[in-house]
Design a protein around this motif. Structure first.
Motif, PDB file in Angstrom:
ATOM      1  N   PHE A  96       2.559   1.742  -3.374  1.00 34.87           N
ATOM      2  CA  PHE A  96       1.685   2.128  -4.472  1.00 34.87           C
ATOM      3  C   PHE A  96       1.093   3.498  -4.267  1.00 34.87           C
ATOM      4  CE2 PHE A  96       2.540  -1.269  -6.775  1.00 34.87           C
ATOM      5  CZ  PHE A  96       1.834  -2.434  -6.618  1.00 34.87           C
ATOM      6  N   VAL A  97       0.698   3.813  -3.029  1.00 34.23           N
ATOM      7  CA  VAL A  97       0.016   5.092  -2.849  1.00 34.23           C
ATOM      8  C   VAL A  97       1.012   6.244  -2.831  1.00 34.23           C
ATOM      9  CG1 VAL A  97      -1.345   6.409  -1.222  1.00 34.23           C
ATOM     10  CG2 VAL A  97      -1.926   4.050  -1.672  1.00 34.23           C
ATOM     11  N   LEU A 128       2.104   6.026  -8.526  1.00 34.82           N
ATOM     12  CA  LEU A 128       1.941   5.293  -9.773  1.00 34.82           C
ATOM     13  C   LEU A 128       0.955   6.041 -10.641  1.00 34.82           C
ATOM     14  CD1 LEU A 128       1.925   1.579  -8.835  1.00 34.82           C
ATOM     15  CD2 LEU A 128       3.411   2.737 -10.398  1.00 34.82           C
ATOM     16  N   PHE A 154       0.842  -1.194   0.000  1.00 34.22           N
ATOM     17  CA  PHE A 154       0.000   0.000   0.000  1.00 34.22           C
ATOM     18  C   PHE A 154       0.876   1.244   0.000  1.00 34.22           C
ATOM     19  CE2 PHE A 154      -3.198  -2.774   0.262  1.00 34.22           C
ATOM     20  CZ  PHE A 154      -4.294  -2.500   1.044  1.00 34.22           C
TER      21      PHE A 154
END
Lengths: 104, 221
Positions: free
Chosen positions: B111-112, B116, B108
């Motif tokens: 990605f956060v 991205l 998480f």
């Protein structure tokens, strides 16, 4: 007018979440059917990541990769289930720890 | 369409957790079918209707059916194998569960915060099956041929490994058996070097593959 869209990171997070759940299943379960099912979950999650990436760029390559993963998963499942049948036939159990001796 | 993605994603996660925590094999496989169907809905919401259909047809419709057939063949009881209750204690789960949790948190975070880029244009960016077919018959043609070879390998492997009729004498390799047959005077069968020899076709009244044609006829009649 902007259409609301799904951020790519959310799609990849979903794929990663499913992959990690499948990985936990492979680590914890000892019945070979469950190990194979968790492997299928992991393969499906990897395919989801490819489709998410393909959808982000609007290209068909992600879906093509998913088709190849599907083919490979099908071949792997048939061989894996044949091995499960052999395990059950020879050792009368489905515990993967029972196949612990390499015999000539 | 975004709501469809989030709801189907939640259903997928919940049913996948249910897959790995069931004791009964058939229940787990049914939850897995639900998980695959919800991932198909996720594909549809992302504008990939072709693989949504393929996921339902091939994954949920063929691969899962194969699983269920094998579970039915093995006749696993409604409680599953009795040993599994002992294995699935909470303390078995804490180790892998913690590590998986660390992985999820990392994921998480990466990605956060990694930013991205991009959004998936849900309603306007549908990649139709025509584009996928053009890609498969164009740049990815070699991959299609290789995929057919993988399927052939899987077919041959599953046929060979699925034979139940391997009557192996314990402790004697096949070459020793054939030489023993030759030394004893009985004509060595040409395929005696293979384990089992006969395919799994039941011969009336015989439990061994008969070494001579005459005996074979006798057994048949």
């Amino acid at each position: 007018m902007t259409t609301a869209a799904v951020p790519m990171s959310h799609g990849l997070i979903l794929a990663g979440l499913l992959f990690v759940i499948g990985l936990t299943g492979v680590l914890v379960r000892r019945d070979i059917i469950f190990v194979l099912a968790s492997l299928e979950v992991m393969l499906n999650a990897a395919g989801l990541a490819f489709v998410v990436a393909g959808a982000r760029w609007g290209q068909p390559d992600g879906q093509v990769m998913f088709i190849f993963i599907l083919v490979m998963a099908a071949a792997e499942v048939s061989v894996g289930l044949a091995l499960a049948l052999q395990l059950h036939g020879r050792l009368s159990t489905l515990d993967i720890d029972a196949a612990s001796k390499l015999r000539g | 369409m975004e709501l469809v993605f989030y709801i189907s994603g939640a259903v997928a996660v919940v049913s996948t957790i249910a897959v790995i925590t069931r004791l009964n094999a058939v229940h787990a496989l049914l939850y897995l079918v639900v998980s695959l169907l919800s991932v198909a809905m996720v594909f549809y919401s992302l504008g990939a209707p072709f693989v949504a259909a393929l996921e339902v047809i091939i994954y949920a419709g063929a691969i899962m059916v194969l699983f269920i057939f094998v579970v039915m063949l093995l006749n696993l009881g409604p409680q599953g194998s009795p040993e599994e209750r002992e294995w699935l204690r909470v303390r078995t789960w804490t180790g892998p569960g913690l590590l998986a949790l660390v992985l999820i948190v990392e994921l998480f975070y990466a990605f956060v915060l990694g930013g991205l880029g991009g959004d998936i244009p849900a309603s306007t960016g549908v990649v139709e099956s025509k584009q996928v077919s053009l890609a498969l018959f164009g740049p990815y043609l070699l991959g299609v041929e290789l995929a057919s070879m993988v399927l052939l390998a899987g077919l041959v492997g599953a046929y060979h490994l699925g034979r139940r009729d391997w009557r192996r004498e314990p402790g004697r390799p096949a070459a020793t058996r054939m030489n023993a047959a030759r030394l004893a005077g009985t004509p060595a069968r040409p395929d005696a070097w293979q384990e089992g020899g006969e395919p799994a076709i039941p011969v009336a009244g015989g439990e061994r593959p008969s070494p001579t044609p005459a005996e074979h006829e006798e057994t048949r009649s």
